[in-house]
Write an enzyme that holds these catalytic residues in place. Structure first.
Site, PDB file in Angstrom:
ATOM      1  CE  LYS A  15      -4.230  -2.301   1.044  1.00 23.01           C
ATOM      2  NZ  LYS A  15      -3.609  -3.460   0.969  1.00 23.01           N
TER       3      LYS A  15
HETATM    4  C1  LIG Z   1      -3.990  -4.666   0.058  1.00 24.37           C
HETATM    5  C2  LIG Z   1      -3.450  -6.118  -0.084  1.00 24.37           C
HETATM    6  C3  LIG Z   1      -3.278  -7.050  -0.984  1.00 24.37           C
HETATM    7  C4  LIG Z   1      -4.738  -6.901  -2.025  1.00 24.37           C
HETATM    8  O1  LIG Z   1      -4.473  -5.846  -2.999  1.00 24.37           O
HETATM    9  P1  LIG Z   1      -5.619  -5.287  -3.747  1.00 24.37           P
HETATM   10  O2  LIG Z   1      -5.033  -4.247  -4.644  1.00 24.37           O
HETATM   11  O3  LIG Z   1      -6.683  -4.838  -2.774  1.00 24.37           O
HETATM   12  O4  LIG Z   1      -6.072  -6.477  -4.728  1.00 24.37           O
HETATM   13  C5  LIG Z   1      -2.802  -8.150  -0.933  1.00 24.37           C
HETATM   14  N1  LIG Z   1      -1.415  -8.167   0.001  1.00 24.37           N
HETATM   15  C6  LIG Z   1      -1.443  -7.219   0.802  1.00 24.37           C
HETATM   16  C7  LIG Z   1      -0.465  -7.419   1.967  1.00 24.37           C
HETATM   17  C8  LIG Z   1      -2.156  -6.200   1.031  1.00 24.37           C
HETATM   18  O5  LIG Z   1      -1.824  -4.997   1.932  1.00 24.37           O
END
Ligand SMILES: *Cc1c(COP(=O)(O)O)cnc(C)c1O
Length: 492
Positions: A112
């Protein structure tokens, strides 16, 4: 480049405005009106550039209303300095078989950060560009990871304040510490007496309360959101797929022009959708492998064309993928059909009945691009262990879900180089990871666990986690779920 709604209300705005608004007036998501196309030569040029320069090249194609200097400042603030613990920001690690794109070298050790470090800068620049006189207040409910990543991104950004609500007792001790010790003069962290749904509903109610919003407007404050449907979170994610491709050619794993498959651990469909934009632009991508956990609504959708959220919800060891409504799928459906009225119809059905069926024709278009599979917690742990044995690296559970899907895909006949997208540092999920590699650490506290994992993984402990041990608690507020609005008003 203009942005329009996936549901076709005719709104047509610049990227800066789309980033400030977050969501279109008809409830649709903003998408670029046209997709910029690149050449192989463009990718070849990227190989010579730093991550920041690569980011500017890609972003300038989409954010055409930001000038070069503005983008330069935003990108430097997001990725510069020592916020990331790897100079490459999103390093590609080649393995004996395939490769891994590591997206967790930012301040909160999850992918993120790649977008949430940049989004606040894009918003702050957008405030100046659009002449917006109000202050922006970002409100977020979090089940753990997003809140912290957003806080780190928004702290001390001009013209913006942020409040995060998390369920009291509903996040891990480490996650609570990460948020309760948050620094920054413009941020507030509040625990809610209730679960994540209560916190999320509370935030949604505030967004829907026109009387409250006009009270805020009197104080020159406007609400906005930092969640993954904001175009300003998606655009930065396109960059690392190009970056990975450039690095694969540098590592001599592929020749320029060869097709590459990406396996992506998926929840809200934002990460994998960014890869799809790359493919539409001309990045040589073969298949996009959509990897899910036991909440396998996307696997079923990509196999049958029926999206059905009416099913049991599982709490897994991959909590960031525990999701039954993948919001960003709406953008994919728009681009595949080019038919906003169809998209609106399906989204209305989803809201009313929790289910829609895109039919055979759309399904076969989706299947040309996407392949999907899922694995449960036991399979996830097995995969952490298998990768540890085969490659001598320790991976987090979300990454393991993507490894598993890549493995099944390869066995079913996949021939291209596969890049597994690694979305979190194993340190964030120490207990599950240690268990999977055969270390009994049940009685260890979180900080002892970091130490054990350091020995096992040979990776340095992320600064952001190590420093929590002695960091002062700065946020202690707890509110009843009915009192969230009052807490927001006090804050502004
Ligand atoms: C948010 C997240 C995901 C999923 O990503 P999306 O963009 O919501 O599909 C996968 N792994 C981790 C560690 C995340 O924080």
């Amino acid at each position: 480049m203009k942005y329009i709604s996936t549901r076709g209300n005719g709104e047509r705005i610049e990227s800066a405005e789309a980033i400030l608004k977050g969501i279109a007036d008809d409830g649709g998501l903003f998408v670029p009106e046209e997709i910029p196309k690149i050449t192989l030569n463009f990718i070849g040029e990227l190989t010579k550039l730093s991550y920041e320069e690569r980011a500017k090249r890609i972003l300038s194609l989409f954010l055409t209303d930001y000038n070069e200097e503005e983008l330069d400042i935003c990108v430097k603030k997001a990725y510069g300095g020592d916020k990331f613990d790897d100079v490459q920001k999103a390093p590609l690690r080649t393995l004996s078989d395939g490769s891994v794109l590591e997206l967790w070298h930012g301040p909160t050790s999850a992918f993120k950060d790649m977008a949430l470090q940049l989004l606040p800068e894009l918003m702050s620049a957008a405030l100046k560009k659009t002449g917006e006189k109000s202050e922006i207040l970002i409100l977020t409910a979090t089940s753990g990871d997003t809140g912290k990543a957003a806080l780190e991104g928004f702290k001390d950004v001009d013209g913006i304040k942020m409040a995060v609500f998390y369920p009291q007792g509903g996040v891990s001790r480490m996650q609570r510490l990460q948020m309760a010790t948050q620094e920054g003069g413009n941020v507030k962290v509040i625990a809610v007496k209730g679960n994540f749904d209560d916190a999320q509903t509370g935030v949604k109610n505030i967004f829907g309360d026109t009387e409250f919003k006009s009270k805020l407007a009197d104080k020159k404050v406007k609400l906005s959101s930092a969640n993954s449907i904001n175009w300003g979170r998606l655009a930065p994610q396109i960059v690392y797929y190009f970056s990975a491709y450039a690095d694969l050619t540098l590592a001599n794993r592929i020749n320029l022009g060869d097709k590459v498959d990406f396996s992506v651990p998926t929840g809200n469909f934002g990460d994998i959708l960014a890869a799809y934009y790359g493919k539409l632009m001309g990045l040589p991508i073969g298949k996009l492998i959509c990897a899910s956990n036991a909440n396998n609504v996307l696997t079923d959708f990509l196999k049958t064309g029926v999206y059905d959220k009416n099913r049991e919800f599982y709490k897994t060891i991959t909590p960031s993928m525990d999701i039954l409504i993948s919001s960003n799928l709406e953008r994919l459906l728009y681009h595949v059909t080019n038919d906003p009225s169809k998209v609106k119809g399906w989204m209305d059905e989803l809201k009313a009945a929790g289910r829609y069926d895109v039919g055979k024709e759309v399904l076969s278009k989706l299947q040309e691009i996407f392949w999907a599979d899922y694995t449960d917690d036991a399979g996830t742990k097995d995969m952490i262990n298998a990768v540890y044995k085969a490659e001598n690296i320790v991976i987090d559970p979300h990454t393991a879900v993507a490894f598993k899907a890549a493995d099944v895909y390869k066995k079913s006949g996949g021939k291209n180089e596969i890049v597994v997208v690694s979305t979190a540092s194993p340190y964030k999920f120490g207990a599950s990871v240690l268990g999977a590699v055969g270390v009994a650490a049940k009685d260890a506290d979180d900080f002892e666990m970091l130490e054990i994992l350091r020995e096992k993984s040979k990776l340095p402990v992320p600064k952001g986690l190590a420093k929590l041990k002695d960091a002062p608690i700065l946020h202690n507020d707890v509110v009843e779920k009915e009192k969230m609005k009052a807490a927001v008003f006090d804050f502004v």
